[in-house]
Design an enzyme around this catalytic site. Structure first.
Site, short mmCIF file in Angstrom:
data_model
loop_
_atom_site.label_atom_id
_atom_site.label_comp_id
_atom_site.label_asym_id
_atom_site.label_seq_id
_atom_site.Cartn_x
_atom_site.Cartn_y
_atom_site.Cartn_z
N LYS A 74 0.81 -1.23 0.00
CA LYS A 74 0.00 0.00 0.00
C LYS A 74 0.84 1.28 0.00
CE LYS A 74 -4.37 -1.53 1.93
NZ LYS A 74 -5.39 -1.29 2.94
N ASP A 112 -9.96 3.31 0.91
CA ASP A 112 -10.17 2.85 2.30
C ASP A 112 -10.78 3.99 3.11
OD1 ASP A 112 -9.22 0.25 2.13
OD2 ASP A 112 -7.17 0.78 2.68
N ALA A 138 -1.91 2.79 14.81
CA ALA A 138 -1.24 3.89 14.10
C ALA A 138 -0.55 3.33 12.86
CB ALA A 138 -0.23 4.58 15.01
N GLY A 255 -16.21 -4.21 10.52
CA GLY A 255 -15.50 -3.62 9.38
C GLY A 255 -15.97 -4.07 7.99
N1 LIG Z 1 -12.48 -3.16 6.80
C1 LIG Z 1 -11.59 -2.80 5.87
O1 LIG Z 1 -11.92 -2.60 4.69
C2 LIG Z 1 -10.17 -2.62 6.26
C3 LIG Z 1 -9.28 -1.95 5.40
C4 LIG Z 1 -7.95 -1.80 5.82
C5 LIG Z 1 -7.55 -2.32 7.04
N2 LIG Z 1 -8.45 -2.95 7.84
C6 LIG Z 1 -8.05 -3.52 9.13
O2 LIG Z 1 -7.25 -2.60 9.83
C7 LIG Z 1 -6.35 -3.30 10.68
C8 LIG Z 1 -4.97 -2.68 10.57
O3 LIG Z 1 -4.49 -2.77 9.24
P1 LIG Z 1 -3.24 -1.90 8.78
O4 LIG Z 1 -3.11 -2.09 7.33
O5 LIG Z 1 -3.31 -0.54 9.36
O6 LIG Z 1 -2.05 -2.70 9.51
P2 LIG Z 1 -0.63 -2.14 9.99
O7 LIG Z 1 -0.23 -0.96 9.20
O8 LIG Z 1 0.26 -3.34 10.05
O9 LIG Z 1 -0.90 -1.64 11.51
C9 LIG Z 1 -1.19 -2.55 12.52
C10 LIG Z 1 -1.53 -1.81 13.82
O10 LIG Z 1 -1.88 -2.79 14.81
C11 LIG Z 1 -1.06 -2.62 15.95
N3 LIG Z 1 -0.77 -3.93 16.55
C12 LIG Z 1 -0.46 -5.07 15.89
N4 LIG Z 1 -0.26 -6.07 16.78
C13 LIG Z 1 -0.46 -5.53 18.02
C14 LIG Z 1 -0.44 -6.07 19.34
N5 LIG Z 1 -0.16 -7.37 19.57
N6 LIG Z 1 -0.73 -5.24 20.38
C15 LIG Z 1 -1.02 -3.94 20.16
N7 LIG Z 1 -1.06 -3.37 18.93
C16 LIG Z 1 -0.79 -4.17 17.86
C17 LIG Z 1 0.21 -1.99 15.44
O11 LIG Z 1 0.87 -1.37 16.51
P3 LIG Z 1 2.45 -1.01 16.42
O12 LIG Z 1 2.53 0.27 15.65
O13 LIG Z 1 2.85 -0.87 17.84
O14 LIG Z 1 3.11 -2.16 15.72
C18 LIG Z 1 -0.36 -1.01 14.40
O15 LIG Z 1 -0.87 0.14 15.03
C19 LIG Z 1 -6.41 -4.76 10.26
O16 LIG Z 1 -7.14 -5.45 11.22
C20 LIG Z 1 -7.18 -4.75 8.95
O17 LIG Z 1 -8.00 -5.89 8.81
C21 LIG Z 1 -9.73 -3.12 7.46
#
Ligand SMILES: NC(=O)c1ccc[n+]([C@@H]2O[C@H](COP(=O)([O-])OP(=O)(O)OC[C@H]3O[C@@H](n4cnc5c(N)ncnc54)[C@H](OP(=O)(O)O)[C@@H]3O)[C@@H](O)[C@H]2O)c1
Length: 291
Positions: A74, A112, A138, A255
């Protein structure tokens, strides 16, 4: 699965990810194409990070009309595109690429953000100067959502395990919009910043399949009364966080709507046609209840 007739007029779109097999998008879009009688197909494209640049030139050369991009592409796709929209600049991420084969151009967009905002509106959740929004996470989703809400005038707090990532987003949003009320704290300050929240959004991956017994909310922190909880996770359809919040009297939204509306926006950008939203929802619900 019945593929139907493919011929020399068939138009192609797809999704690049690594992995990509779990994606619901091919089924969702292909069902919409079939319903509208369109000679288009949507294919999953497994693209490892080191082959992304080649793959993008490849879809251009092959005459694809567009692609979605998902994890881990992305952000890294941006330098390979010819132009990006304002939403991409603000969100720092692309999830949809429109291809103009005649001009040889790739345009990056972010649906998104609009998908999330559309789903909030569909669920009659209004965000304004009075709102206090807590965004857990974040990463890419948190940033898109925060950027989408920043102009509403709401007070926004990012709560993230790695506080620096939240601080970076908050600094960026403040520098983009004068008067934007946004801050970032670590998880240890969750109670302090959430007690008067009106909207809580989980944009972390905590609670996502297969770790469905996990929740990003701290056990020792009560949920704020009368808040709406929006979990961006859609696999599972109901997360532990949603169950816990609902038990505490909160209204909860999952979601799936965000997924459908980001897909619908991409569909419209590529084809110029409005997709059958309810059918797309039914297709996703069927797949998700099978897995
Ligand atoms: N519904 C939809 O269409 C849609 C679209 C996009 C994304 N999403 C959802 O959004 C979520 C995040 O996606 P993303 O692309 O933003 O992922 P990402 O960039 O990898 O970010 C992951 C986030 O989760 C946190 N995290 C991961 N493991 C953790 C843990 N064990 N304890 C505390 N915090 C944790 C990370 O914290 P750190 O910064 O500390 O690592 C970071 O803030 C996913 O669940 C995805 O399914 C949904």
């Amino acid at each position: 699965m019945h593929i139907g007739h493919i011929d020399g007029q068939t138009q192609l779109v797809g999704i690049m990810g690594y992995p990509v097999a779990h994606s619901l998008s091919p089924e969702m879009h292909n069902a919409a194409f079939a319903e509208l009688g369109m000679n288009w197909r949507y294919v999953p494209l497994l693209v490892p990070p080191e082959r992304l640049a080649e793959a993008l030139r490849g879809v251009l050369a092959l005459g694809f009309r567009g692609v979605n991009v998902t994890v881990p592409h992305k952000v890294t796709c941006i330098p390979h595109l010819d132009s990006v929209t304002e939403a991409v600049t603000i969100a720092g991420a692309v999830n949809t690429i429109r291809i103009d084969a005649s001009k040889g151009r790739l345009e990056g967009l972010n649906t998104d953000m609009s998908g999330f905002l559309t789903d909030l509106a569909v669920n009659h959740v209004s965000v304004n100067e009075e709102s206090r929004v807590v965004i857990l996470g974040a990463g890419g989703a948190a940033r898109s959502i925060g950027a989408g809400l920043a102009r509403s005038g709401a007070h926004i707090t990012f709560v993230n395990r790695t506080v620096e990532r939240g601080v970076q987003i908050a600094d960026f949003l403040r520098s983009s919009w004068e008067g934007c009320k946004v801050e970032a704290v670590g998880l240890e300050q969750l109670a302090e910043v959430s007690h008067d929240a009106t909207l809580i959004i989980n944009a972390t991956s905590v609670g996502m399949f297969p770790y469905i017994d996990a929740s990003p909310w701290r056990d020792d922190v009560p949920f704020p009364k009368d808040a709406v909880l929006y979990d961006t996770i859609y696999r599972p359809l109901q997360t532990k966080l949603m169950r816990d919040a609902e038990r505490s009297g909160l209204r909860v939204i999952g979601g799936l709507g965000m997924l459908i509306y980001q897909g619908a926006a991409a569909f419209e950008l590529w084809t110029g046609k409005k997709p059958p939203i309810e059918l797309m929802r039914q297709v996703c619900l069927r797949r998700l209840s099978e897995s």
